[in-house]
Scaffold this active site. Structure first.
Site, PDB file in Angstrom:
ATOM      1  N   GLU A   1     -16.985   4.731 -36.725  1.00 19.20           N
ATOM      2  CA  GLU A   1     -16.006   5.647 -37.294  1.00 19.20           C
ATOM      3  C   GLU A   1     -15.195   6.189 -36.127  1.00 19.20           C
ATOM      4  O   GLU A   1     -15.761   6.702 -35.157  1.00 19.20           O
ATOM      5  CB  GLU A   1     -16.721   6.793 -38.019  1.00 19.20           C
ATOM      6  CG  GLU A   1     -15.722   7.715 -38.684  1.00 19.20           C
ATOM      7  CD  GLU A   1     -16.356   8.884 -39.426  1.00 19.20           C
ATOM      8  OE1 GLU A   1     -17.595   8.944 -39.527  1.00 19.20           O
ATOM      9  OE2 GLU A   1     -15.584   9.747 -39.881  1.00 19.20           O
TER      10      GLU A   1
ATOM     11  N   ARG B   1     -32.634   4.138 -34.185  1.00 16.97           N
ATOM     12  CA  ARG B   1     -31.561   4.648 -33.331  1.00 16.97           C
ATOM     13  C   ARG B   1     -32.055   4.777 -31.905  1.00 16.97           C
ATOM     14  O   ARG B   1     -33.243   4.968 -31.678  1.00 16.97           O
ATOM     15  CB  ARG B   1     -31.192   6.070 -33.737  1.00 16.97           C
ATOM     16  CG  ARG B   1     -30.514   6.261 -35.012  1.00 16.97           C
ATOM     17  CD  ARG B   1     -30.296   7.753 -35.236  1.00 16.97           C
ATOM     18  NE  ARG B   1     -29.123   8.226 -34.538  1.00 16.97           N
ATOM     19  CZ  ARG B   1     -27.886   8.080 -35.008  1.00 16.97           C
ATOM     20  NH1 ARG B   1     -27.682   7.476 -36.165  1.00 16.97           N
ATOM     21  NH2 ARG B   1     -26.852   8.514 -34.342  1.00 16.97           N
TER      22      ARG B   1
ATOM     23  N   LYS C   1     -21.971  12.326 -31.868  1.00 14.67           N
ATOM     24  CA  LYS C   1     -20.552  12.480 -31.564  1.00 14.67           C
ATOM     25  C   LYS C   1     -20.064  13.899 -31.831  1.00 14.67           C
ATOM     26  O   LYS C   1     -19.235  14.427 -31.101  1.00 14.67           O
ATOM     27  CB  LYS C   1     -19.734  11.493 -32.399  1.00 14.67           C
ATOM     28  CG  LYS C   1     -19.664  10.116 -31.777  1.00 14.67           C
ATOM     29  CD  LYS C   1     -18.716   9.228 -32.553  1.00 14.67           C
ATOM     30  CE  LYS C   1     -19.359   8.759 -33.830  1.00 14.67           C
ATOM     31  NZ  LYS C   1     -18.583   7.724 -34.529  1.00 14.67           N
TER      32      LYS C   1
HETATM   33  P1  ATP Z   1     -23.285   9.837 -34.320  1.00 16.11           P
HETATM   34  O1  ATP Z   1     -24.508  10.070 -35.144  1.00 16.11           O
HETATM   35  O2  ATP Z   1     -23.502   9.871 -32.845  1.00 16.11           O
HETATM   36  O3  ATP Z   1     -22.132  10.689 -34.722  1.00 16.11           O
HETATM   37  P2  ATP Z   1     -22.554   7.722 -35.995  1.00 16.11           P
HETATM   38  O4  ATP Z   1     -23.717   6.994 -36.504  1.00 16.11           O
HETATM   39  O5  ATP Z   1     -21.890   8.674 -36.890  1.00 16.11           O
HETATM   40  O6  ATP Z   1     -22.900   8.356 -34.601  1.00 16.11           O
HETATM   41  P3  ATP Z   1     -20.721   5.568 -36.197  1.00 16.11           P
HETATM   42  O7  ATP Z   1     -19.382   5.457 -35.600  1.00 16.11           O
HETATM   43  O8  ATP Z   1     -20.840   5.701 -37.654  1.00 16.11           O
HETATM   44  O9  ATP Z   1     -21.445   6.761 -35.466  1.00 16.11           O
HETATM   45  O10 ATP Z   1     -21.640   4.387 -35.668  1.00 16.11           O
HETATM   46  C1  ATP Z   1     -21.279   3.049 -35.625  1.00 16.11           C
HETATM   47  C2  ATP Z   1     -22.515   2.209 -35.577  1.00 16.11           C
HETATM   48  O11 ATP Z   1     -23.306   2.576 -34.459  1.00 16.11           O
HETATM   49  C3  ATP Z   1     -23.382   2.411 -36.805  1.00 16.11           C
HETATM   50  O12 ATP Z   1     -23.796   1.152 -37.263  1.00 16.11           O
HETATM   51  C4  ATP Z   1     -24.532   3.230 -36.329  1.00 16.11           C
HETATM   52  O13 ATP Z   1     -25.688   2.918 -37.050  1.00 16.11           O
HETATM   53  C5  ATP Z   1     -24.640   2.816 -34.855  1.00 16.11           C
HETATM   54  N1  ATP Z   1     -25.208   3.895 -34.073  1.00 16.11           N
HETATM   55  C6  ATP Z   1     -24.756   5.164 -33.951  1.00 16.11           C
HETATM   56  N2  ATP Z   1     -25.574   5.898 -33.186  1.00 16.11           N
HETATM   57  C7  ATP Z   1     -26.573   5.081 -32.790  1.00 16.11           C
HETATM   58  C8  ATP Z   1     -27.743   5.250 -31.984  1.00 16.11           C
HETATM   59  N3  ATP Z   1     -28.038   6.401 -31.417  1.00 16.11           N
HETATM   60  N4  ATP Z   1     -28.544   4.174 -31.794  1.00 16.11           N
HETATM   61  C9  ATP Z   1     -28.244   2.995 -32.351  1.00 16.11           C
HETATM   62  N5  ATP Z   1     -27.181   2.771 -33.119  1.00 16.11           N
HETATM   63  C10 ATP Z   1     -26.343   3.796 -33.355  1.00 16.11           C
HETATM   64 MG    MG Z   2     -21.757   7.532 -38.934  1.00 15.65          MG
END
Ligand code: ATP
Ligand code: MG
Length: 567
Positions: free
Chosen positions: A43, A270, A280
């Site tokens: 995102e 994760r 984020k």
């Molecule tokens: P955050 O929780 O840090 O805001 P998010 O999951 O909202 O991150 P996205 O942009 O939706 O961020 O993530 C894109 C991809 O990265 C998704 O498939 C998500 O599952 C993966 N991802 C995000 N954070 C992690 C993490 N800490 N470890 C592994 N994969 C991750």
């Molecule tokens: Mg997300």
């Protein structure tokens, strides 16, 4: 890194995870006609962090290894929080990590039309309805895992009324928050996500790609699985928190699909790191509140922060390989990440001399006008990196802490009457010093050298207990050096009940040294060039650096605490 090389290298490796095993089994079973197609779906509401690297390495890595494809798809379903700046940074960071989506750059917004049509189709089939209740009431009626939900009074509206309202929602006739579209599934389902989830909401903000075309926007849960389906994704890899969403995604695809094909969602744990915040939203807070200098502050766990700190893409990929993918939430030790970069830089970073806290040594029996070049090898791990000449003269700088006027018995470095070797040069002996009478601070140390002890020559093996690094005063180049400690002083800053993570910010996470001296070969070093400052650690040239004003970031020290722990 070149894609072909990565491919070649990856190809020989045994399966690294249960996910890879699933892919192998699917290929053997001839599923999806042998196609492997993954996607990385960020995102664009912030910069990528090392957690994302774990997802990227898997999504792109599996496609590379099994002759498949990986799409980059921006999940831009919320125009309020998303910005172009983030899109550009995400692309830069994925490329930097060594991956390529070729021409497959997609956006959830590419599918807004299809998603809208699908929503209309659900309404027509009596599987979606417009709810006029406020969000708070809807959420209250959802119940809890142990208490079934209550049906909305709008749940049994006619198809005609639902259609009319939904189309008018999209024309902008209603206020934000006044109405939503919900899927009509099951208010008593043990899975909360199946209790008539909201699938569309009114947002009147313009979208960075579709402008003001739309006044309703799909919820992430309504967009994500369908986008995978539209793109023909075979393996939809995501983090564990989405496991409970899977029945909902499957329900949507069941309504949508026309044949056997469906993306297979597989969840993995994760990445969490000790002493690190990995969200984020919180990272954005740190940036907005000025607690760090920006997204690329070298203390940040963002990919751009790690890059600026001196991490290489190889070291990050190596780290991700080491931690692997499982079904269990865990928290990885940040010293393992530090170990990975140290290991990588050990092979590629040239050794050089830098003195962080200089004190002057005058070699009284060395001719005043003389300068000689001593030859030093650049990296004992890699002969092909060659050697360089470093000027040596009568006045040199050594590290303040390498000298003690009145040392304890275990101090083997320089002190009055004692000998040390200057690396690559001579053995010197301390005969005196000069102090600032008002502060007591040592200003000059007087030594004599023994010309017969030049490194590499016949008496070079004479025993001394310490070898010091040094920089010749005349040729020394001034540098500013930024030392970093952990940004947080708690192992799990975000996980402490009733405590805000900001309470655990380490007040000493940045230390500036403005009076450092480095050897002249560094004069023209460019941002992101990496070095081992001998005896001190790995350092990387910062973007703020110019030829007249060198600035270095400390990447990591030499001491491998991980290797110690794992012994
Ligand atoms: P955050 O929780 O840090 O805001 P998010 O999951 O909202 O991150 P996205 O942009 O939706 O961020 O993530 C894109 C991809 O990265 C998704 O498939 C998500 O599952 C993966 N991802 C995000 N954070 C992690 C993490 N800490 N470890 C592994 N994969 C991750
Ligand atoms: Mg997300």
């Amino acid at each position: 890194m070149n894609e072909e090389k990565l491919n070649e290298k990856e190809a020989g490796k045994p399966p690294v995870s249960f996910i890879e095993q699933i892919i192998i089994d699917d290929l053997k079973a001839g599923k999806n006609n042998g196609r492997i197609h993954t996607r990385f779906p960020p995102e664009p509401n912030g910069y990528l962090h090392i957690g994302h690297a774990k997802a990227i390495c898997l999504d792109f890595g599996m496609a590379l290894k099994y002759g498949g494809k990986c799409n980059l798809r921006f999940d831009d379903t919320n125009p309020v929080k998303e910005e172009i700046e983030y899109i550009d940074s995400i692309k830069e960071d994925i490329r930097w990590l060594g991956f390529d989506w070729e021409d497959r750059e997609y956006y959830a917004s590419d599918y807004f039309g299809k998603l809208f049509d699908f929503a209309v189709d659900l309404i027509k089939r009596g599987l979606a309805y417009v709810d006029d209740q406020p969000a708070g009431v809807i959420s209250e009626q959802k119940g809890s895992p142990t208490r079934p939900g209550i049906e909305s009074p709008y749940r049994n509206r006619s198809v005609e009324e639902n259609l009319d309202l939904f189309i008018r929602m999209n024309k902008g006739e209603f206020e934000e928050g006044s109405r939503v579209l919900r899927a009509k599934i099951d208010m008593t389902s043990p899975n909360m996500h199946m209790r008539d989830p909201i699938i569309y909401r009114i947002i009147k903000e313009p979208h960075h790609r579709t402008g003001d075309k739309w006044k309703v926007y799909p919820m992430y849960d309504f967009a994500h699985g369908q986008c995978d389906y539209f793109e023909g994704i075979t393996h939809s890899l995501c983090t564990l928190e989405f496991e409970v969403h899977r029945p909902l995604y499957d329900w949507f695809i069941d309504q949508l699909r026309t044949d056997e094909y469906r993306p297979r969602q597989i969840e993995f744990n994760r990445l969490n790191l000790t002493y690190t915040i990995m969200s984020k939203r919180r990272l954005l807070e740190l940036v907005r509140e000025g607690r760090v200098s920006g997204w690329d502050d070298p203390r940040m766990p963002t990919l751009c922060g790690l890059r600026r700190r001196g991490y290489t893409p190889e070291s990050i990929r190596k780290f991700i390989d080491l931690i692997g993918y499982t079904k269990y939430e865990a928290i990885n030790d940040v010293t393992l990440l530090e170990h990975a970069v140290r290991d990588d830089l050990n092979l590629r970073a040239p050794r050089v001399f830098a003195v962080l806290n200089p004190v002057k040594v005058i070699i009284t029996n060395y001719p005043e006008s003389q300068t000689e070049n001593v030859e030093l090898i650049n990296n004992p791990e890699d002969e092909s990196m060659g050697s360089r000449k470093v000027p040596f003269s009568r006045e040199i700088y050594i590290e303040e802490e390498d000298f003690m006027e009145d040392p304890p018995s275990k101090f083997f470095r320089l002190s009055p009457g004692k000998e040390v070797r200057l690396k690559g040069a001579y053995i010197i002996k301390c005969n005196g010093l000069k102090k600032d009478p008002s502060t007591g601070r040592i200003e000059e140390i007087y030594c004599t050298y023994d010309p017969a002890t030049k490194s590499g020559e016949h008496q070079a093996d004479r025993k001394v207990k310490a070898t010091l690094h040094w920089v010749s005063v005349k040729e020394a180049v001034d540098a500013e050096i930024r030392l970093y400690d952990r940004l947080f002083n708690h192992e799990d800053p975000a996980g402490q009940k009733d405590r805000d993570y900001r309470e655990f910010l380490n007040p000493d996470s940045l230390k500036l040294l403005r009076n450092c001296k480095v050897e002249p070969s560094l004069k023209s070093a460019k941002p992101l060039d990496k070095f081992q400052f001998q005896r001190l650690g790995y350092f990387c040239v910062d973007y703020d650096s110019t030829e007249g004003h060198l600035v270095f970031n400390k990447t990591v020290g030499l001491k491998d605490t991980w290797a110690k722990i794992s012994k």
